[in-house]
Each structure stands twice: as C-alpha cells, then as structure tokens.
Design a protein around this motif. Structure first.
Motif, PDB file in Angstrom:
ATOM      1  N   GLY A  12       0.941  -1.303  -0.033  1.00 31.33           N
ATOM      2  CA  GLY A  12       0.108  -0.006  -0.036  1.00 31.33           C
ATOM      3  C   GLY A  12       0.655   1.333   0.006  1.00 31.33           C
ATOM      4  N   ASN A  13       0.454   2.212  -0.671  1.00 31.84           N
ATOM      5  CA  ASN A  13       1.062   3.724  -0.605  1.00 31.84           C
ATOM      6  C   ASN A  13       0.176   4.467  -0.277  1.00 31.84           C
ATOM      7  N   TRP A  14       0.314   4.869   0.932  1.00 26.41           N
ATOM      8  CA  TRP A  14      -0.806   5.773   1.387  1.00 26.41           C
ATOM      9  C   TRP A  14      -0.739   7.220   1.253  1.00 26.41           C
ATOM     10  N   LYS A  15       0.469   7.690   0.756  1.00 22.20           N
ATOM     11  CA  LYS A  15       0.914   8.862   0.270  1.00 22.20           C
ATOM     12  C   LYS A  15       0.549   9.713   1.624  1.00 22.20           C
ATOM     13  N   MET A  16       0.003  11.180   1.377  1.00 26.50           N
ATOM     14  CA  MET A  16      -0.037  12.139   2.567  1.00 26.50           C
ATOM     15  C   MET A  16      -1.387  11.969   3.000  1.00 26.50           C
ATOM     16  N   GLY A  97      11.637   7.009  -5.892  1.00 26.57           N
ATOM     17  CA  GLY A  97      11.501   7.347  -7.105  1.00 26.57           C
ATOM     18  C   GLY A  97      10.150   7.419  -7.795  1.00 26.57           C
ATOM     19  N   HIS A  98       9.278   7.488  -6.708  1.00 27.43           N
ATOM     20  CA  HIS A  98       7.601   7.442  -7.116  1.00 27.43           C
ATOM     21  C   HIS A  98       7.541   8.657  -7.903  1.00 27.43           C
ATOM     22  N   SER A  99       6.645   8.497  -9.039  1.00 26.04           N
ATOM     23  CA  SER A  99       6.447   9.621  -9.866  1.00 26.04           C
ATOM     24  C   SER A  99       5.943  10.971  -9.462  1.00 26.04           C
ATOM     25  N   GLU A 100       5.281  11.076  -8.095  1.00 26.83           N
ATOM     26  CA  GLU A 100       4.946  12.130  -7.439  1.00 26.83           C
ATOM     27  C   GLU A 100       6.230  12.915  -6.961  1.00 26.83           C
ATOM     28  N   ARG A 101       7.298  12.179  -6.425  1.00 26.31           N
ATOM     29  CA  ARG A 101       8.371  12.795  -5.872  1.00 26.31           C
ATOM     30  C   ARG A 101       9.448  13.245  -7.166  1.00 26.31           C
ATOM     31  N   TYR A 169       6.305  -1.020 -11.710  1.00 24.83           N
ATOM     32  CA  TYR A 169       5.931  -0.165 -12.780  1.00 24.83           C
ATOM     33  C   TYR A 169       4.645   0.547 -12.533  1.00 24.83           C
ATOM     34  N   GLU A 170       4.633   1.872 -12.676  1.00 25.60           N
ATOM     35  CA  GLU A 170       3.703   2.689 -12.387  1.00 25.60           C
ATOM     36  C   GLU A 170       3.644   3.702 -13.556  1.00 25.60           C
ATOM     37  N   PRO A 171       2.816   3.468 -14.716  1.00 23.48           N
ATOM     38  CA  PRO A 171       2.420   4.316 -15.559  1.00 23.48           C
ATOM     39  C   PRO A 171       1.838   5.734 -15.090  1.00 23.48           C
ATOM     40  N   TRP A 173       0.143   7.899 -16.061  1.00 17.99           N
ATOM     41  CA  TRP A 173      -1.220   8.197 -16.722  1.00 17.99           C
ATOM     42  C   TRP A 173      -2.301   7.197 -15.962  1.00 17.99           C
ATOM     43  N   ALA A 174      -1.885   6.448 -15.205  1.00 14.99           N
ATOM     44  CA  ALA A 174      -2.827   5.445 -14.312  1.00 14.99           C
ATOM     45  C   ALA A 174      -2.822   5.718 -13.071  1.00 14.99           C
ATOM     46  N   ILE A 175      -2.043   6.529 -12.630  1.00 12.56           N
ATOM     47  CA  ILE A 175      -1.787   6.852 -11.235  1.00 12.56           C
ATOM     48  C   ILE A 175      -3.061   7.691 -10.702  1.00 12.56           C
ATOM     49  N   GLY A 176      -3.852   7.460  -9.829  1.00  7.84           N
ATOM     50  CA  GLY A 176      -4.893   8.209  -9.399  1.00  7.84           C
ATOM     51  C   GLY A 176      -5.952   8.699 -10.087  1.00  7.84           C
ATOM     52  N   THR A 177      -5.914   8.099 -11.422  1.00  5.76           N
ATOM     53  CA  THR A 177      -6.801   8.608 -12.329  1.00  5.76           C
ATOM     54  C   THR A 177      -8.060   7.532 -12.647  1.00  5.76           C
ATOM     55  N   GLY A 213       1.432  -0.779 -10.478  1.00  8.85           N
ATOM     56  CA  GLY A 213       0.622   0.277  -9.768  1.00  8.85           C
ATOM     57  C   GLY A 213       0.130   1.185 -10.644  1.00  8.85           C
ATOM     58  N   GLY A 214      -1.160   1.814 -10.305  1.00  8.30           N
ATOM     59  CA  GLY A 214      -1.757   2.773 -11.169  1.00  8.30           C
ATOM     60  C   GLY A 214      -3.271   2.344 -11.184  1.00  8.30           C
ATOM     61  N   SER A 215      -4.168   2.729 -10.481  1.00  7.41           N
ATOM     62  CA  SER A 215      -5.608   2.503 -10.256  1.00  7.41           C
ATOM     63  C   SER A 215      -5.953   1.127 -10.211  1.00  7.41           C
ATOM     64  N   CYS A 216      -4.990   0.367  -9.378  1.00  5.80           N
ATOM     65  CA  CYS A 216      -5.298  -1.187  -9.232  1.00  5.80           C
ATOM     66  C   CYS A 216      -6.380  -1.201  -8.240  1.00  5.80           C
ATOM     67  N   LYS A 217      -7.357  -2.088  -8.289  1.00  5.40           N
ATOM     68  CA  LYS A 217      -8.355  -2.307  -7.484  1.00  5.40           C
ATOM     69  C   LYS A 217      -8.793  -3.472  -7.355  1.00  5.40           C
ATOM     70  N   GLY A 233       1.228  -5.836  -6.524  1.00  2.00           N
ATOM     71  CA  GLY A 233       0.913  -4.294  -6.654  1.00  2.00           C
ATOM     72  C   GLY A 233       1.125  -3.249  -6.083  1.00  2.00           C
ATOM     73  N   LEU A 234       1.712  -2.293  -6.301  1.00  2.00           N
ATOM     74  CA  LEU A 234       1.734  -0.971  -5.360  1.00  2.00           C
ATOM     75  C   LEU A 234       0.344  -0.222  -5.435  1.00  2.00           C
ATOM     76  N   ILE A 235      -0.245  -0.217  -4.433  1.00  2.00           N
ATOM     77  CA  ILE A 235      -1.655   0.246  -4.381  1.00  2.00           C
ATOM     78  C   ILE A 235      -1.755   1.627  -3.598  1.00  2.00           C
ATOM     79  N   GLY A 236      -2.461   2.563  -4.430  1.00  2.00           N
ATOM     80  CA  GLY A 236      -2.665   3.978  -3.583  1.00  2.00           C
ATOM     81  C   GLY A 236      -3.891   4.016  -3.221  1.00  2.00           C
ATOM     82  N   GLY A 237      -4.858   4.778  -3.814  1.00  2.00           N
ATOM     83  CA  GLY A 237      -6.121   5.115  -3.314  1.00  2.00           C
ATOM     84  C   GLY A 237      -6.897   3.717  -2.471  1.00  2.00           C
ATOM     85  N   ALA A 238      -6.583   2.656  -3.174  1.00  2.00           N
ATOM     86  CA  ALA A 238      -7.321   1.518  -2.534  1.00  2.00           C
ATOM     87  C   ALA A 238      -6.675   0.854  -1.416  1.00  2.00           C
TER      88      ALA A 238
HETATM   89  P1  PGA Z   1      -3.160   4.733  -7.209  1.00  2.00           P
HETATM   90  O1  PGA Z   1      -1.593   5.240  -6.723  1.00  2.00           O
HETATM   91  O2  PGA Z   1      -3.286   3.343  -6.864  1.00  2.00           O
HETATM   92  O3  PGA Z   1      -4.303   5.579  -6.285  1.00  2.00           O
HETATM   93  O4  PGA Z   1      -3.210   4.898  -8.657  1.00  2.00           O
HETATM   94  C1  PGA Z   1      -0.663   4.281  -7.035  1.00  2.00           C
HETATM   95  C2  PGA Z   1       0.605   4.955  -6.523  1.00  2.00           C
HETATM   96  O5  PGA Z   1       0.884   5.982  -7.070  1.00  2.00           O
HETATM   97  O6  PGA Z   1       1.664   4.169  -6.128  1.00  2.00           O
END
Ligand code: PGA
Length: 252
Positions: A12-16, A97-101, A169-171, A173-177, A213-217, A233-238
């Motif tokens: 899980g990547n809880w982010k902020m 190396g997260h794309s947000e960083r 691998y986190e495209p 365009w798929a992150i949080g979209t 990773g990227g909108s995996c649910k 998976g590397l899972i953000g929102g979910a």
């Molecule tokens: P997401 O984020 O699952 O919310 O798209 C993934 C991530 O940024 O690691």
C-alpha cells in the motif's frame, strides 16, 4: 524461473493520508484480514505514522515501508528524514523514485542513486518506481524512458544489492486517475523490465519482484496479477480502505 517461485508483494502507498490515530484504525482493520494472505503485505505510511505502524504490526505478516528517504545519512537538511532514522524505527522497505517525487520534488536519477545506496547500506529494501508519462507513451517513447530509469539508478548495484530491490511499474497516466493499464499493456512493460534487468544481472532478473501500480483495485487486480511477469501491486487509493486492500491482496 517460474512466477510461482518469486516473492509476491502487495504494497500500500498511503501517500500523504492518515494521521496517526487514523492509521491505528486502518491497521486495526487490516491485521485480522491479511493474516492468511498468500503474499508479502507492506504498508507504505507517512513518516508520522511509522511508529504506530511498526508497533502495531510487530509479529504480524504486515511489513512497514517509508515513502522516501534522504540522499545523505545525516546533516543540515531541514525537514528531511534519513535511511538510518527509518531503520532504527523498524522500517523494512522504502519507496524510492515515485513519480510524484520525480514530478513535484525534483527527484532525479542522481539523487536516486544516492538514496538507493543509503537505503541498502542501512538494510532497507527499496521499492523502486518507474513509469512513463502519457505524452511519452503517446510518442511511442515509453520503453526508452523506462530503460533509462532502470539503467541510471540500478545498473551500478551489485547483484547482491539488486536482489533486495523490488520494482514497481507505475504508468503516470494511470496513477490516481481511475484509468488502469490493460493487463496486456502492463505485462508488455513488465516483460521489458525483466529483459532489461537480465541484460545486466542475468538470471537474477527472473527472481526480481515487479509490481504493477496505477488505479489497481479489487475489480482489476486478479486479471493483472494473473500475468506471467506481474508479481503483485503497489496500491495507492485502494490501500486506504481495509476491505479494498484486503480484496486486492486476496486476488493474488
Ligand atoms: P493509485 O496510486 O493506486 O491511487 O493509482 C498508485 C501509486 O501512486 O502508487
């Protein structure tokens, strides 16, 4: 080596997100549900949640990751946190190396090389993120971008160090979209990553865990994880909802 022999990971990547008390509540919900998971379960928490997360997950099958560390071990870097600080807190993994960083905080391959070295020196396993932006994919340049991200940051590692790295691998365009890569798109890049690593590290590439990773649910996890080169998976929102995160972990 066949996929079944690689270490599967759901991180899980809880982010902020999540104050310490909210973290406590989420971890409380997770622990009973993940105890039979068939994979390594990791939660990537904000620095202020690390203490709570490490204490609460002691003796469980949940491991704690930080979301960044500094490229020096100590010094005059106001507001930063170093790999030795994380290690002493009981952290086992660090997302690098997260794309947000890369996008918002000027993370470059040079700083990542230094972060990677310090993380490994301090016994932390890096979860190294790579991935292309939409414009790069549309221009047909995604393989070159990913190859450069791998070569610049990982190719200076020894085989022993590389064996401790997890790749995600986190495209972008798929992150949080809400737009997920299709399983064909994801598998194609995962196979490419493994091939690129094999050119440098040989057979070891078959043992490296590569996450998507990227909108995996819960609704798309099973199909993604069924691909031969996708090891979790590397899972953000979910990952912020215990039920969704568990459903994803159980999809492996
Ligand atoms: P997401 O984020 O699952 O919310 O798209 C993934 C991530 O940024 O690691």
């Amino acid at each position: 080596m066949n996929k079944a022999k690689r270490n599967a990971v759901i991180a899980g990547n809880w982010k902020m997100n999540k104050t310490a008390s909210e973290a406590r509540e989420l971890i409380d919900g997770l622990l009973p549900l993940v105890k039979d998971a068939d994979c390594t379960v990791i939660i990537g928490v904000p620095f202020t949640d690390i203490h709570v997360a490490v204490e609460m997950t002691k003796g469980s099958n949940v491991h704690v990751a930080a979301q960044n560390c500094h490229f020096e071990a100590s010094g005059a870097f106001t507001g930063e946190v170093s790999a030795p600080m994380l290690k002493e807190e009981g952290v086992e993994y660090v997302i690098l190396g997260h794309s947000e960083r890369r996008q918002y905080y000027g993370e470059t391959s040079d700083t990542l090389v230094a972060k990677m070295a310090l993380a490994l020196e301090n016994g932390l396993s890096p979860i190294y993120c790579v991935g292309e932006m939409l414009s790069e994919r549309e221009a047909g340049n995604h393989f070159n971008v990913i190859k450069a991200q791998l070569e610049e940051v990982l190719f200076g590692l020894s085989a022993e160090q590389m064996a401790k790295v997890v790749i995600a691998y986190e495209p972008v365009w798929a992150i949080g979209t809400g737009v997920t890569a299709t399983s064909e798109q994801a598998q194609e890049v995962h196979a490419f990553i493994r091939k690129t690593l094999a050119a440098k590290f040989g057979e070891l590439a078959n043992d490296i865990t590569i996450l998507y990773g990227g909108s995996c649910k819960p609704s798309n996890a099973k199909e993604l994880f069924a691909c031969p080169d996708i090891d979790g998976g590397l899972i953000g929102g979910a990952s912020l909802k215990a039920d969704d995160f568990i459903a994803i972990a159980q999809s492996y």
